[in-house]
Motif scaffolding. Sequence first.
Motif, PDB file in Angstrom:
ATOM      1  N   ALA A   1      -4.704  13.855  -6.040  1.00  0.00           N
ATOM      2  CA  ALA A   1      -4.929  14.085  -4.610  1.00  0.00           C
ATOM      3  C   ALA A   1      -3.933  15.092  -4.060  1.00  0.00           C
ATOM      4  CB  ALA A   1      -4.829  12.762  -3.860  1.00  0.00           C
ATOM      5  N   ALA A   2      -2.661  14.953  -4.477  1.00  0.00           N
ATOM      6  CA  ALA A   2      -1.648  15.894  -3.994  1.00  0.00           C
ATOM      7  C   ALA A   2      -1.914  17.295  -4.512  1.00  0.00           C
ATOM      8  CB  ALA A   2      -0.261  15.416  -4.415  1.00  0.00           C
ATOM      9  N   SER A   3      -2.347  17.410  -5.760  1.00  0.00           N
ATOM     10  CA  SER A   3      -2.644  18.719  -6.325  1.00  0.00           C
ATOM     11  C   SER A   3      -3.807  19.389  -5.594  1.00  0.00           C
ATOM     12  CB  SER A   3      -2.971  18.581  -7.814  1.00  0.00           C
ATOM     13  OG  SER A   3      -1.890  18.004  -8.520  1.00  0.00           O
ATOM     14  N   PHE A   4      -4.800  18.586  -5.238  1.00  0.00           N
ATOM     15  CA  PHE A   4      -5.938  19.150  -4.515  1.00  0.00           C
ATOM     16  C   PHE A   4      -5.520  19.625  -3.128  1.00  0.00           C
ATOM     17  CE2 PHE A   4      -9.462  18.507  -1.507  1.00  0.00           C
ATOM     18  CZ  PHE A   4     -10.386  19.392  -2.041  1.00  0.00           C
TER      19      PHE A   4
ATOM     20  N   ARG B   1       0.837  -1.208   0.000  1.00  0.00           N
ATOM     21  CA  ARG B   1       0.000   0.000   0.000  1.00  0.00           C
ATOM     22  C   ARG B   1       0.869   1.254   0.000  1.00  0.00           C
ATOM     23  NH1 ARG B   1      -5.461  -0.298   1.422  1.00  0.00           N
ATOM     24  NH2 ARG B   1      -5.364   1.943   1.012  1.00  0.00           N
ATOM     25  N   ALA B   2       1.987   1.212   0.719  1.00  0.00           N
ATOM     26  CA  ALA B   2       2.885   2.366   0.742  1.00  0.00           C
ATOM     27  C   ALA B   2       3.547   2.574  -0.613  1.00  0.00           C
ATOM     28  CB  ALA B   2       3.941   2.188   1.830  1.00  0.00           C
ATOM     29  N   ARG B   3       3.867   1.506  -1.329  1.00  0.00           N
ATOM     30  CA  ARG B   3       4.468   1.652  -2.653  1.00  0.00           C
ATOM     31  C   ARG B   3       3.479   2.230  -3.659  1.00  0.00           C
ATOM     32  NH1 ARG B   3       7.517  -4.242  -2.601  1.00  0.00           N
ATOM     33  NH2 ARG B   3       9.398  -3.546  -1.461  1.00  0.00           N
ATOM     34  N   ASP B   4       2.197   1.917  -3.515  1.00  0.00           N
ATOM     35  CA  ASP B   4       1.181   2.464  -4.410  1.00  0.00           C
ATOM     36  C   ASP B   4       0.816   3.905  -4.068  1.00  0.00           C
ATOM     37  OD1 ASP B   4       1.048   0.128  -5.835  1.00  0.00           O
ATOM     38  OD2 ASP B   4      -0.657  -0.678  -4.723  1.00  0.00           O
ATOM     39  N   ALA B   5       1.136   4.348  -2.867  1.00  0.00           N
ATOM     40  CA  ALA B   5       0.688   5.661  -2.399  1.00  0.00           C
ATOM     41  C   ALA B   5       1.426   6.777  -3.131  1.00  0.00           C
ATOM     42  CB  ALA B   5       0.889   5.788  -0.892  1.00  0.00           C
ATOM     43  N   ARG B   6       0.720   7.861  -3.371  1.00  0.00           N
ATOM     44  CA  ARG B   6       1.314   9.079  -3.930  1.00  0.00           C
ATOM     45  C   ARG B   6       1.495  10.145  -2.853  1.00  0.00           C
ATOM     46  NH1 ARG B   6       0.231   9.288  -9.436  1.00  0.00           N
ATOM     47  NH2 ARG B   6       0.294   7.179 -10.294  1.00  0.00           N
ATOM     48  N   VAL B   7       0.592  10.174  -1.867  1.00  0.00           N
ATOM     49  CA  VAL B   7       0.635  11.170  -0.792  1.00  0.00           C
ATOM     50  C   VAL B   7       0.716  10.419   0.534  1.00  0.00           C
ATOM     51  CG1 VAL B   7      -0.512  13.141   0.267  1.00  0.00           C
ATOM     52  CG2 VAL B   7      -0.772  12.716  -2.178  1.00  0.00           C
ATOM     53  N   VAL B   8       1.693  10.792   1.344  1.00  0.00           N
ATOM     54  CA  VAL B   8       1.957  10.116   2.619  1.00  0.00           C
ATOM     55  C   VAL B   8       1.789  11.134   3.737  1.00  0.00           C
ATOM     56  CG1 VAL B   8       3.642   8.841   3.988  1.00  0.00           C
ATOM     57  CG2 VAL B   8       3.564   8.528   1.509  1.00  0.00           C
ATOM     58  N   GLY B   9       1.026  10.759   4.758  1.00  0.00           N
ATOM     59  CA  GLY B   9       0.873  11.589   5.944  1.00  0.00           C
ATOM     60  C   GLY B   9       1.749  11.073   7.065  1.00  0.00           C
TER      61      GLY B   9
ATOM     62  N   PRO C   1      -3.810   9.253  17.204  1.00  0.00           N
ATOM     63  CA  PRO C   1      -4.610   9.150  15.974  1.00  0.00           C
ATOM     64  C   PRO C   1      -5.917   8.419  16.219  1.00  0.00           C
ATOM     65  CG  PRO C   1      -2.783   7.587  15.907  1.00  0.00           C
ATOM     66  CD  PRO C   1      -2.577   8.435  17.135  1.00  0.00           C
ATOM     67  N   THR C   2      -6.982   8.949  15.690  1.00  0.00           N
ATOM     68  CA  THR C   2      -8.304   8.329  15.733  1.00  0.00           C
ATOM     69  C   THR C   2      -8.891   8.365  14.328  1.00  0.00           C
ATOM     70  OG1 THR C   2      -9.415  10.422  16.242  1.00  0.00           O
ATOM     71  CG2 THR C   2      -8.655   9.089  18.113  1.00  0.00           C
ATOM     72  N   PRO C   3      -9.842   7.485  14.022  1.00  0.00           N
ATOM     73  CA  PRO C   3     -10.459   7.517  12.694  1.00  0.00           C
ATOM     74  C   PRO C   3     -11.076   8.858  12.346  1.00  0.00           C
ATOM     75  CG  PRO C   3     -10.983   5.455  13.809  1.00  0.00           C
ATOM     76  CD  PRO C   3     -10.289   6.314  14.813  1.00  0.00           C
ATOM     77  N   ALA C   4     -11.682   9.531  13.332  1.00  0.00           N
ATOM     78  CA  ALA C   4     -12.318  10.818  13.045  1.00  0.00           C
ATOM     79  C   ALA C   4     -11.295  11.875  12.660  1.00  0.00           C
ATOM     80  CB  ALA C   4     -13.116  11.279  14.262  1.00  0.00           C
ATOM     81  N   LYS C   5     -10.134  11.880  13.308  1.00  0.00           N
ATOM     82  CA  LYS C   5      -9.118  12.878  12.975  1.00  0.00           C
ATOM     83  C   LYS C   5      -8.547  12.638  11.580  1.00  0.00           C
ATOM     84  CE  LYS C   5      -7.569  13.357  17.788  1.00  0.00           C
ATOM     85  NZ  LYS C   5      -6.428  13.163  18.709  1.00  0.00           N
ATOM     86  N   LEU C   6      -8.176  11.387  11.292  1.00  0.00           N
ATOM     87  CA  LEU C   6      -7.511  11.097  10.022  1.00  0.00           C
ATOM     88  C   LEU C   6      -8.470  11.181   8.841  1.00  0.00           C
ATOM     89  CD1 LEU C   6      -5.117   8.172  10.979  1.00  0.00           C
ATOM     90  CD2 LEU C   6      -4.824  10.639  11.227  1.00  0.00           C
ATOM     91  N   ALA C   7      -9.775  11.047   9.080  1.00  0.00           N
ATOM     92  CA  ALA C   7     -10.736  11.147   7.984  1.00  0.00           C
ATOM     93  C   ALA C   7     -10.828  12.559   7.424  1.00  0.00           C
ATOM     94  CB  ALA C   7     -12.121  10.684   8.448  1.00  0.00           C
ATOM     95  N   ASN C   8     -10.251  13.549   8.111  1.00  0.00           N
ATOM     96  CA  ASN C   8     -10.251  14.913   7.596  1.00  0.00           C
ATOM     97  C   ASN C   8      -9.247  15.116   6.467  1.00  0.00           C
ATOM     98  OD1 ASN C   8     -12.028  16.759   9.475  1.00  0.00           O
ATOM     99  ND2 ASN C   8     -10.956  15.333  10.824  1.00  0.00           N
ATOM    100  N   PHE C   9      -8.448  14.094   6.169  1.00  0.00           N
ATOM    101  CA  PHE C   9      -7.429  14.216   5.130  1.00  0.00           C
ATOM    102  C   PHE C   9      -7.627  13.094   4.107  1.00  0.00           C
ATOM    103  CE2 PHE C   9      -5.831  15.734   9.183  1.00  0.00           C
ATOM    104  CZ  PHE C   9      -5.455  17.033   8.873  1.00  0.00           C
ATOM    105  N   PRO C  10      -8.704  13.165   3.314  1.00  0.00           N
ATOM    106  CA  PRO C  10      -8.958  12.092   2.338  1.00  0.00           C
ATOM    107  C   PRO C  10      -7.938  12.071   1.209  1.00  0.00           C
ATOM    108  CG  PRO C  10     -10.505  13.897   2.011  1.00  0.00           C
ATOM    109  CD  PRO C  10      -9.734  14.218   3.263  1.00  0.00           C
ATOM    110  N   GLU C  11      -7.178  13.148   1.028  1.00  0.00           N
ATOM    111  CA  GLU C  11      -6.182  13.164  -0.038  1.00  0.00           C
ATOM    112  C   GLU C  11      -4.991  12.262   0.267  1.00  0.00           C
ATOM    113  OE1 GLU C  11      -6.811  15.720   1.921  1.00  0.00           O
ATOM    114  OE2 GLU C  11      -8.101  17.117   0.840  1.00  0.00           O
ATOM    115  N   VAL C  12      -4.775  11.971   1.529  1.00  0.00           N
ATOM    116  CA  VAL C  12      -3.624  11.162   1.944  1.00  0.00           C
ATOM    117  C   VAL C  12      -3.931   9.695   1.676  1.00  0.00           C
ATOM    118  CG1 VAL C  12      -2.165  10.510   3.886  1.00  0.00           C
ATOM    119  CG2 VAL C  12      -2.955  12.865   3.666  1.00  0.00           C
ATOM    120  N   ASP C  13      -2.987   9.007   1.032  1.00  0.00           N
ATOM    121  CA  ASP C  13      -3.183   7.594   0.686  1.00  0.00           C
ATOM    122  C   ASP C  13      -2.844   6.662   1.846  1.00  0.00           C
ATOM    123  OD1 ASP C  13      -3.954   8.229  -1.953  1.00  0.00           O
ATOM    124  OD2 ASP C  13      -1.852   8.431  -2.533  1.00  0.00           O
ATOM    125  N   VAL C  14      -1.763   6.934   2.556  1.00  0.00           N
ATOM    126  CA  VAL C  14      -1.380   6.142   3.720  1.00  0.00           C
ATOM    127  C   VAL C  14      -0.834   7.083   4.778  1.00  0.00           C
ATOM    128  CG1 VAL C  14      -0.868   4.027   2.434  1.00  0.00           C
ATOM    129  CG2 VAL C  14       0.952   5.695   2.835  1.00  0.00           C
TER     130      VAL C  14
END
Length: 489
Positions: A448-451, A277-285, A322-335
């Motif tokens: 996603a990164a551009s957005f 999944r990390a290799r496929d990701a374009r944007v990393v948080g 980290p909680t699901p609610a916090k990380l869901a605010n960044f849908p552009e991030v792949d992993v």
Amino acid sequence: MESTFSSPAEAALQREAGSAGLRTPLGDLDRVYELERVAGFVRDLGCQRVALQFPDQLLGDAGAVAARLEETTGSKMFILGDTAYGSCCVDILGAEQAGAQALVHFGPACLSPPARPLPVAFVLGQRSVALELCAKAFEAQNPDPTAPVVLLSEPSCAHALEALATLLRPRYLDLLVSSPALPLPAGSLSPNPEPLERFGRRFPLAPGRCLEEYGAFYVGGSEAISDPDLDPDLSRLLLGWAPGRPFSSCCPDTGRTQDEGVRAGRLRARRRYLVERARDARVVGLLAGTLGVARHREALAHLRNLTQAAGKRSYVLALGRPTPAKLANFPEVDVFVLLACPLGTLAPQPSSGFFRPVLAPCELEAACNPAWPPPGLAPHLTHYVDLLPGSPFHVPLPPPDSELWDAPDVSLITGDLRPPPAWKPSDDPECSALTPKPQLELAESSPAASFLSSRSWKGLQLRLGQTPVTGAVSGRRGIAIAYEDEGNS
């Protein structure tokens, strides 16, 4: 709105600290919390202000323990009950805010070195262990008396390992006993030869021996836990232990044993999936999961260089736990990659709660560094310090002209051919800049990164000298639907 980016304040105020049924009787406080040893630690240092750090499940005893220590030592005690990240790490920031000269940590601990020097004493607890039952379980799991085996345990059972080894040594010839890697007292000389330190434990190996030769027998856990994957300490051992060597666990209360080979294989398969999944990701948080563990700034810079070299965009996020609610605010991030202590990285996480997977730094290293792993290395490290320069496990990035960067790579998840990295590291070791590929070469961009980069709000930004200085004025009063200066309109 507050709960989306940080934990609400009401949650901390409404949480019960140690219910009455979990409190320790006053007559057992000295034994359970080792108050005599703690008092000697405080008197030897001559500290006048000491911080006492308790996890949530032990806060019910915090007041009684602090009062007993103040009466015995004459020093002022401060109770640290809430930590920004994990209770297993030493809360250096909280101790500094209280002006403490030393800190005493109670309960399970990851034993990670703190970011700043501070005298620390650990009280891991002393859980009762049925030695006879555990000895019989060991003999059943290890019928060969010549096979090399190391005794491991959860921190609260470490006090009983030597007694267990005494029962087993008449028959077993190659038995190794591990011990928690507690900090040595000030002024004490380190043993020669120094024992191997790994997984927060010390292993007194004989000259010429290596830990990969040994099987493992782990004393800890409980049959009351329905999901054994919720034990981060045991998961840390299973991930880092040499594959192919036997590994069994034993309940200290009942002596019931279990072969952990299947669970270790499941954890390693999960980690391999996260690497893909990390290799496929374009944007990393990059999640800042600690501020008190040593070398966390260096590790964060290392992870950012990894993502840049692999042609990925990275964003550093400081959100507390980290909680699901916090990380869901960044849908552009792949992993997401959690930079925390070994136990914090492997802490229990809902299998389907997070919108994007949360990785450990080791998975990002395997995904972005084409030279990883080196030959003969265990498949998974558990602490980010092992990835940094100076560690025997550190693997530098290949040079820019290495063929490893251009090797074809196919995603095992989507089946598509991954494009080569659009950026490569500079050949100047003193420069952190990146060298772009030729301009005529086609490079893919991530929508996603551009957005994310085009967002109007990008967090707090320093605009030194750009904002005019004005005097403070009185603001509006009242609530949003009816301010006082709005009248009846």
